[in-house]
Design a protein around this motif. Structure first.
Motif, PDB file in Angstrom:
ATOM      1  N   GLU A 259      -4.284  20.561  23.023  1.00  0.00           N
ATOM      2  CA  GLU A 259      -4.472  20.980  23.950  1.00  0.00           C
ATOM      3  C   GLU A 259      -5.257  20.189  24.818  1.00  0.00           C
ATOM      4  N   VAL A 260      -6.459  21.273  24.808  1.00  0.00           N
ATOM      5  CA  VAL A 260      -8.013  20.074  24.794  1.00  0.00           C
ATOM      6  C   VAL A 260      -8.547  19.284  24.725  1.00  0.00           C
TER       7      VAL A 260
ATOM      8  N   PRO B  86       4.837  19.965  26.559  1.00  0.00           N
ATOM      9  CA  PRO B  86       6.246  20.306  27.958  1.00  0.00           C
ATOM     10  C   PRO B  86       6.365  21.468  27.158  1.00  0.00           C
ATOM     11  N   ALA B  87       7.065  21.497  26.215  1.00  0.00           N
ATOM     12  CA  ALA B  87       7.411  22.679  25.845  1.00  0.00           C
ATOM     13  C   ALA B  87       7.076  23.147  25.754  1.00  0.00           C
ATOM     14  N   HIS B  88       6.023  24.030  25.540  1.00  0.00           N
ATOM     15  CA  HIS B  88       4.974  25.030  26.277  1.00  0.00           C
ATOM     16  C   HIS B  88       4.604  25.269  27.949  1.00  0.00           C
ATOM     17  N   ALA B  89       5.290  25.157  28.351  1.00  0.00           N
ATOM     18  CA  ALA B  89       4.395  24.648  29.532  1.00  0.00           C
ATOM     19  C   ALA B  89       5.632  25.333  30.092  1.00  0.00           C
TER      20      ALA B  89
ATOM     21  N   GLN C 181       7.467  30.232  19.491  1.00  0.00           N
ATOM     22  CA  GLN C 181       7.567  28.508  19.152  1.00  0.00           C
ATOM     23  C   GLN C 181       6.003  27.664  18.825  1.00  0.00           C
ATOM     24  N   LEU C 182       5.233  28.160  18.736  1.00  0.00           N
ATOM     25  CA  LEU C 182       4.368  26.816  17.840  1.00  0.00           C
ATOM     26  C   LEU C 182       4.453  27.395  16.988  1.00  0.00           C
ATOM     27  N   ARG C 183       5.620  28.007  15.982  1.00  0.00           N
ATOM     28  CA  ARG C 183       5.130  27.946  14.662  1.00  0.00           C
ATOM     29  C   ARG C 183       6.297  27.255  14.060  1.00  0.00           C
TER      30      ARG C 183
ATOM     31  N   ALA D 249       0.090  12.789  18.981  1.00  0.00           N
ATOM     32  CA  ALA D 249       1.449  12.039  19.173  1.00  0.00           C
ATOM     33  C   ALA D 249       2.354  13.923  19.598  1.00  0.00           C
ATOM     34  N   LEU D 250       2.056  14.407  18.122  1.00  0.00           N
ATOM     35  CA  LEU D 250       2.506  16.166  18.477  1.00  0.00           C
ATOM     36  C   LEU D 250       1.822  16.809  19.435  1.00  0.00           C
ATOM     37  N   ILE D 251       0.661  16.982  20.090  1.00  0.00           N
ATOM     38  CA  ILE D 251       0.091  17.575  21.012  1.00  0.00           C
ATOM     39  C   ILE D 251       1.426  16.676  22.014  1.00  0.00           C
ATOM     40  N   ALA D 252       1.643  15.522  22.247  1.00  0.00           N
ATOM     41  CA  ALA D 252       2.223  15.378  23.446  1.00  0.00           C
ATOM     42  C   ALA D 252       3.779  15.962  23.543  1.00  0.00           C
ATOM     43  N   GLU D 253       4.299  15.744  22.070  1.00  0.00           N
ATOM     44  CA  GLU D 253       5.783  16.224  22.209  1.00  0.00           C
ATOM     45  C   GLU D 253       6.202  17.919  22.092  1.00  0.00           C
ATOM     46  N   VAL D 254       4.447  18.486  21.848  1.00  0.00           N
ATOM     47  CA  VAL D 254       4.558  20.185  21.647  1.00  0.00           C
ATOM     48  C   VAL D 254       3.983  20.844  23.555  1.00  0.00           C
TER      49      VAL D 254
END
Length: 154
Positions: free
Chosen positions: A49-50, A115-118, A34-36, A108-113
């Motif tokens: 994330e940290v 919720p989908a990852h969680a 998914q992260l790819r 901006a990227l981690i704010a998008e990624v």
């Protein structure tokens, strides 16, 4: 009967290790795939994330929080800096300390990624109830603390 076959507690320990390894692989492989989609490794995601949740951190503390070595931290930070997702900032009080912090693009990227990852993590762990997840986490923490204490005793 094979006299070398493990019995009792030894057999239970071997089964637990195999089961933990298989469960970790079953959860982590789909998460890596998914992260790819965002061209992120698991380590890069961990750094972003940290920093999202804790704010700027000294690079040494960042490494401890995501359980990687100093060399891996340097490599990962360079990769993320090269993509404009984070930056290093020297500490004003102690020039030996360097902080890592998100850039606007990184935020901006981690704010998008995230919720989908969680959501994907929750889906992959859907075989357990909320209470079973809590119990499993508590048991794994106890196991890790006890094993670390034994390892430190050597």
């Amino acid at each position: 009967m094979n006299d070398d076959a493990p019995t009792g507690d030894q057999a239970a320990a071997l089964r637990l290790m195999t089961t933990c390894s298989r469960a970790l692989r079953a959860v982590s492989e789909p998460l890596r795939r998914q992260l790819r989609q965002w061209e992120l490794s698991s380590t890069e995601f961990g750094v972003l994330e940290v920093l999202l949740h804790k704010g700027p951190l000294p690079l040494g503390e960042l490494a401890q929080r995501i359980l990687i070595t100093g060399a891996s931290t340097t490599y990962t930070v360079k990769q993320l800096e090269g993509r404009g997702l984070m930056r290093r900032r020297p500490c004003v009080e102690d020039h030996r300390v360097v902080y890592g912090e998100l850039t606007e693009a990184g935020r901006a990227l981690i704010a998008e990624v995230f919720p989908a990852h969680a959501a994907e993590m929750r889906r992959l762990m859907g075989g357990l109830s909320t209470e079973e997840k809590r119990v499993a986490a508590d048991l794994m923490k106890r196991l890790g603390v006890a094993a670390a204490a034994l390892g430190d005793a050597e």
